[in-house]
Motif scaffolding. Structure first.
Motif, PDB file in Angstrom:
ATOM      1  N   ASP A   1       0.811  -1.222   0.000  1.00 18.94           N
ATOM      2  CA  ASP A   1       0.000   0.000   0.000  1.00 18.94           C
ATOM      3  C   ASP A   1       0.843   1.270   0.000  1.00 18.94           C
ATOM      4  O   ASP A   1       0.304   2.369   0.123  1.00 18.94           O
ATOM      5  N   GLY A   2       2.158   1.096  -0.097  1.00 14.55           N
ATOM      6  CA  GLY A   2       3.041   2.271  -0.150  1.00 14.55           C
ATOM      7  C   GLY A   2       3.163   3.009   1.170  1.00 14.55           C
ATOM      8  O   GLY A   2       3.568   4.167   1.211  1.00 14.55           O
ATOM      9  N   LYS A   3       2.820   2.339   2.281  1.00 16.91           N
ATOM     10  CA  LYS A   3       2.908   2.997   3.592  1.00 16.91           C
ATOM     11  C   LYS A   3       4.360   3.034   4.096  1.00 16.91           C
ATOM     12  O   LYS A   3       4.680   3.769   5.023  1.00 16.91           O
ATOM     13  N   VAL A   4       5.194   2.145   3.550  1.00 19.51           N
ATOM     14  CA  VAL A   4       6.625   2.111   3.912  1.00 19.51           C
ATOM     15  C   VAL A   4       7.440   2.046   2.615  1.00 19.51           C
ATOM     16  O   VAL A   4       6.911   1.710   1.552  1.00 19.51           O
ATOM     17  N   ASP A   5       8.717   2.361   2.744  1.00 22.41           N
ATOM     18  CA  ASP A   5       9.607   2.301   1.559  1.00 22.41           C
ATOM     19  C   ASP A   5      10.389   0.998   1.519  1.00 22.41           C
ATOM     20  O   ASP A   5      11.284   0.835   0.693  1.00 22.41           O
ATOM     21  N   THR A   6      10.095   0.100   2.422  1.00 24.17           N
ATOM     22  CA  THR A   6      10.887  -1.116   2.591  1.00 24.17           C
ATOM     23  C   THR A   6      10.916  -1.986   1.330  1.00 24.17           C
ATOM     24  O   THR A   6       9.885  -2.177   0.684  1.00 24.17           O
ATOM     25  N   GLU A   7      12.101  -2.507   1.043  1.00 24.25           N
ATOM     26  CA  GLU A   7      12.253  -3.521   0.003  1.00 24.25           C
ATOM     27  C   GLU A   7      11.926  -4.856   0.666  1.00 24.25           C
ATOM     28  O   GLU A   7      12.654  -5.311   1.548  1.00 24.25           O
ATOM     29  N   LEU A   8      10.808  -5.460   0.274  1.00 24.54           N
ATOM     30  CA  LEU A   8      10.405  -6.729   0.877  1.00 24.54           C
ATOM     31  C   LEU A   8      10.902  -7.861  -0.015  1.00 24.54           C
ATOM     32  O   LEU A   8      10.556  -7.917  -1.194  1.00 24.54           O
ATOM     33  N   VAL A   9      11.743  -8.723   0.543  1.00 24.78           N
ATOM     34  CA  VAL A   9      12.300  -9.822  -0.254  1.00 24.78           C
ATOM     35  C   VAL A   9      11.589 -11.100   0.166  1.00 24.78           C
ATOM     36  O   VAL A   9      11.674 -11.521   1.327  1.00 24.78           O
ATOM     37  N   LEU A  10      10.874 -11.696  -0.772  1.00 27.84           N
ATOM     38  CA  LEU A  10      10.159 -12.943  -0.485  1.00 27.84           C
ATOM     39  C   LEU A  10      11.061 -14.095  -0.894  1.00 27.84           C
ATOM     40  O   LEU A  10      11.394 -14.251  -2.062  1.00 27.84           O
ATOM     41  N   VAL A  11      11.452 -14.866   0.070  1.00 23.82           N
ATOM     42  CA  VAL A  11      12.461 -15.901  -0.148  1.00 23.82           C
ATOM     43  C   VAL A  11      11.838 -17.290  -0.048  1.00 23.82           C
ATOM     44  O   VAL A  11      10.644 -17.421   0.215  1.00 23.82           O
ATOM     45  N   GLU A  12      12.655 -18.332  -0.251  1.00 16.68           N
ATOM     46  CA  GLU A  12      12.114 -19.683  -0.286  1.00 16.68           C
ATOM     47  C   GLU A  12      12.270 -20.451   1.020  1.00 16.68           C
ATOM     48  O   GLU A  12      11.833 -21.583   1.125  1.00 16.68           O
ATOM     49  N   SER A  13      12.891 -19.850   2.022  1.00 17.24           N
ATOM     50  CA  SER A  13      13.016 -20.530   3.311  1.00 17.24           C
ATOM     51  C   SER A  13      13.508 -19.517   4.334  1.00 17.24           C
ATOM     52  O   SER A  13      13.947 -18.423   3.967  1.00 17.24           O
ATOM     53  N   GLU A  14      13.467 -19.894   5.597  1.00 15.79           N
ATOM     54  CA  GLU A  14      13.985 -19.002   6.645  1.00 15.79           C
ATOM     55  C   GLU A  14      15.501 -18.897   6.581  1.00 15.79           C
ATOM     56  O   GLU A  14      16.066 -17.871   6.951  1.00 15.79           O
ATOM     57  N   HIS A  15      16.151 -19.960   6.137  1.00 15.63           N
ATOM     58  CA  HIS A  15      17.614 -19.898   5.985  1.00 15.63           C
ATOM     59  C   HIS A  15      17.951 -18.787   4.993  1.00 15.63           C
ATOM     60  O   HIS A  15      18.849 -17.976   5.227  1.00 15.63           O
ATOM     61  N   SER A  16      17.175 -18.732   3.916  1.00 12.16           N
ATOM     62  CA  SER A  16      17.378 -17.675   2.912  1.00 12.16           C
ATOM     63  C   SER A  16      16.948 -16.320   3.452  1.00 12.16           C
ATOM     64  O   SER A  16      17.565 -15.301   3.120  1.00 12.16           O
ATOM     65  N   ALA A  17      15.885 -16.311   4.263  1.00  8.49           N
ATOM     66  CA  ALA A  17      15.410 -15.029   4.818  1.00  8.49           C
ATOM     67  C   ALA A  17      16.532 -14.389   5.642  1.00  8.49           C
ATOM     68  O   ALA A  17      16.851 -13.215   5.460  1.00  8.49           O
ATOM     69  N   MET A  18      17.143 -15.177   6.531  1.00  8.39           N
ATOM     70  CA  MET A  18      18.210 -14.617   7.368  1.00  8.39           C
ATOM     71  C   MET A  18      19.439 -14.295   6.515  1.00  8.39           C
ATOM     72  O   MET A  18      20.106 -13.293   6.749  1.00  8.39           O
ATOM     73  N   SER A  19      19.700 -15.137   5.509  1.00 13.22           N
ATOM     74  CA  SER A  19      20.838 -14.859   4.617  1.00 13.22           C
ATOM     75  C   SER A  19      20.646 -13.521   3.901  1.00 13.22           C
ATOM     76  O   SER A  19      21.578 -12.718   3.805  1.00 13.22           O
ATOM     77  N   ALA A  20      19.439 -13.294   3.403  1.00 14.43           N
ATOM     78  CA  ALA A  20      19.155 -12.037   2.695  1.00 14.43           C
ATOM     79  C   ALA A  20      19.249 -10.859   3.655  1.00 14.43           C
ATOM     80  O   ALA A  20      19.736  -9.784   3.287  1.00 14.43           O
ATOM     81  N   CYS A  21      18.791 -11.062   4.889  1.00 16.50           N
ATOM     82  CA  CYS A  21      18.898  -9.994   5.903  1.00 16.50           C
ATOM     83  C   CYS A  21      20.362  -9.666   6.178  1.00 16.50           C
ATOM     84  O   CYS A  21      20.727  -8.498   6.317  1.00 16.50           O
ATOM     85  N   ILE A  22      21.185 -10.703   6.252  1.00 13.65           N
ATOM     86  CA  ILE A  22      22.618 -10.496   6.504  1.00 13.65           C
ATOM     87  C   ILE A  22      23.237  -9.702   5.348  1.00 13.65           C
ATOM     88  O   ILE A  22      23.960  -8.728   5.571  1.00 13.65           O
ATOM     89  N   GLY A  23      22.908 -10.093   4.132  1.00 13.71           N
ATOM     90  CA  GLY A  23      23.429  -9.387   2.961  1.00 13.71           C
ATOM     91  C   GLY A  23      23.003  -7.923   2.948  1.00 13.71           C
ATOM     92  O   GLY A  23      23.820  -7.024   2.725  1.00 13.71           O
ATOM     93  N   ALA A  24      21.716  -7.708   3.240  1.00 12.82           N
ATOM     94  CA  ALA A  24      21.186  -6.338   3.217  1.00 12.82           C
ATOM     95  C   ALA A  24      21.802  -5.494   4.334  1.00 12.82           C
ATOM     96  O   ALA A  24      22.087  -4.314   4.148  1.00 12.82           O
ATOM     97  N   ALA A  25      22.011  -6.127   5.505  1.00  9.93           N
ATOM     98  CA  ALA A  25      22.603  -5.395   6.627  1.00  9.93           C
ATOM     99  C   ALA A  25      24.076  -5.077   6.340  1.00  9.93           C
ATOM    100  O   ALA A  25      24.544  -3.983   6.648  1.00  9.93           O
ATOM    101  N   ALA A  26      24.778  -6.025   5.727  1.00 12.15           N
ATOM    102  CA  ALA A  26      26.181  -5.778   5.374  1.00 12.15           C
ATOM    103  C   ALA A  26      26.274  -4.686   4.302  1.00 12.15           C
ATOM    104  O   ALA A  26      27.207  -3.894   4.290  1.00 12.15           O
ATOM    105  N   ALA A  27      25.268  -4.644   3.431  1.00 18.25           N
ATOM    106  CA  ALA A  27      25.247  -3.614   2.391  1.00 18.25           C
ATOM    107  C   ALA A  27      25.085  -2.226   3.003  1.00 18.25           C
ATOM    108  O   ALA A  27      25.471  -1.223   2.413  1.00 18.25           O
ATOM    109  N   GLY A  28      24.514  -2.183   4.228  1.00 19.23           N
ATOM    110  CA  GLY A  28      24.383  -0.893   4.911  1.00 19.23           C
ATOM    111  C   GLY A  28      22.956  -0.487   5.201  1.00 19.23           C
ATOM    112  O   GLY A  28      22.683   0.681   5.458  1.00 19.23           O
TER     113      GLY A  28
END
Lengths: 392, 98
Positions: free
Chosen positions: A46-73
């Protein structure tokens, strides 16, 4: 100031995330946390946030993507439960060891087998040693408030560690309660602008994340990681003080209830503390000097502060909503660690309750207090660890 | 107060110096050593393309030069991929130290 609403714990946490507007959320649905991220994904849609939402295939990937995004800054959040957290296990250590301040509401749920979707603390306790800060919430209000404070704690430049904000599955995540929301602008101001440390997207200063570190330096990195955890309690209290100024609600490392003059204490976390407080009131009316201590920060565990709060009691009952098979309950072991530093040691009993969402009922709390009275009088402990509320 | 050694390590074990892996010479891991036989080389540069360790040196003119034995781990991919000339390989693997 603020707005009073009737919402579930999941809804309240989703609202906190909306107000904080993280840069990236990567998530995978799992009961009972599904509803939290589903609500948040509506805010994205609904455009209420600017967040990039990444829909992944497992929780292992969810945390991996979070780690990548956090390392990116980026400022990063996700949410999970139970098997989802278990599947993240490997990545949880990497998030903490790499010092990435990812925020994760953990809707506490039992672990399989047997398969069960209801609330207990098995998942959170299993992640005890991952290096994440763990904050436990009694109700939806605390889950909301703790989520907001978690960003400030985790992102503090002296800390930079990931944090889990725990609430009981279904009991809190799906029950509608009265919650006071803080104004968007106040939350935004409180949390502040995200400061990236060593962001990968700073292309003028190339760097590498995740190097191989063997016998020459691994031990030193772990020593440094332990050190940063010792700095967390001070930051938790600073953030709580600022939070109280903004919202008027007081938080600490733990909460005490009628403990100051108590001769006996019950130690219990999360939603069961509410029921226990009611029963404590009933026994107090009868003249029984009983109080409660509810840990809020489980990692790092405030051993000495808790020892100080419990030092005057004769007997302690520690209620664990998780078990360590072949050991005592995980919370009991920590309280035993606190008691170790006391000159005069109280008698201690450990009750395992509420596994797989088994209701914790007033008569269970009454049974614990009745036993505790005998333990305090005699100083004798017939059995250290017992299950309560179990069908016999 | 002076800091302890472990307090000086970069937060989260991030390596802040770009290209620092050049300092880590991995040639000592090698048990098999590739040998370049120049007369069989057609300068196809397949070895340069396939080498996972950037251990094929290239001249200023863009021609294949000697192996960089400081980094070559002796994996043998270059020898496998080498088409050679008229059935004769331009890269062969030999036991290290022989």
């Amino acid at each position: 100031m603020g707005k009073i609403v009737a919402v579930t714990g999941n809804e309240a946490c989703a609202q906190a995330l909306k107000q904080i507007n993280p840069d990236v959320c990567a998530a995978y649905p799992i009961t009972p946390a599904t509803d939290l991220m589903q609500r948040f994904s509506s805010f994205v849609n609904d455009g209420k946030v600017d967040t990039e939402l990444v829909l992944v295939e497992s929780e292992h990937s969810a945390m991996s993507a979070c780690i990548g995004a956090a390392a990116a800054g980026g400022r990063v959040a996700t949410a999970t439960s139970s098997q989802g957290l278990a599947l993240m296990w490997e990545m949880l250590y990497i998030a903490a060891g790499t010092r990435l301040p990812i925020i994760m509401p953990l809707v506490n749920r039992a672990l399989s087998a047997p398969l069960n979707i209801h609330g207990d603390h098995s998942d959170g306790m299993g992640a005890r040693d991952t290096g994440w800060i763990q904050i436990y919430s009694e109700n939806a209000q605390e889950a909301y408030d703790n989520t907001i404070q978690a960003f400030r704690i985790a992102e503090h430049l002296d800390i930079r560690l990931p944090a889990m904000v725990c609430m009981d599955g279904f009991i809190v995540s799906h029950s509608i309660e009265r919650v006071e929301y803080i104004d968007d602008a106040d939350v935004k101001k409180f949390v502040g602008k995200f400061q990236a440390v060593h962001p990968l997207l700073d292309l003028d200063n190339p760097k590498s994340y995740g190097p191989l570190i063997l016998t020459d330096l691994y031990h030193e990195y772990k020593r440094a990681q332990h050190e940063v955890m010792t700095k967390v309690p001070k930051v938790v209290l600073e953030v709580a003080s600022d939070f109280e100024k903004m919202a008027g609600r007081k938080y600490g490392l733990f909460e005490t209830y009628r403990l100051e003059d108590a001769e006996m204490a019950i130690v219990v976390m999360s939603s069961a503390a509410g029921t226990t407080k009611d029963i404590i009131d009933q026994y107090r009316d009868k003249g029984v000097k009983i109080g409660l201590l509810k840990p809020r920060i489980f990692r790092p565990f405030p051993y000495l502060e808790i020892a100080d709060a419990l030092k005057h009691v004769k007997a302690i009952a520690v209620l664990d909503r998780a078990d360590s098979f072949g050991g005592y309950g995980p919370l009991f072991m920590e309280i035993a660690g606190s008691v170790m530093s006391m000159a005069s040691k109280p008698a201690m009993i450990n009750k395992i309750f509420g596994l797989g969402g088994r209701d914790y009922l007033p008569d269970q709390a009454e049974g614990v207090i009745d036993e505790l009275i005998k333990v305090a009088q005699t100083g004798k402990v017939p059995a250290v660890k017992e299950y309560i509320g179990v069908k016999e | 107060m002076s800091k302890k050694f472990w307090e000086t390590l970069p937060q989260g074990s991030v390596v802040l110096e770009a290209g620092s892996s050049a300092k880590f010479k991995t040639g000592g891991w090698r048990s098999m050593r590739p040998k370049w036989i120049e007369e069989n080389c057609i300068q196809c540069m397949f070895c340069w393309m396939y080498c996972p360790d950037m251990s094929i040196k290239v001249t200023a003119e863009g021609k294949r030069a000697e192996f960089d034995y400081d980094y070559c781990k002796g994996c043998g991919i270059c020898a496998l991929e080498c088409p050679g000339k008229k059935g004769k390989k331009a890269i062969v693997m030999e036991e290290e130290g022989k």
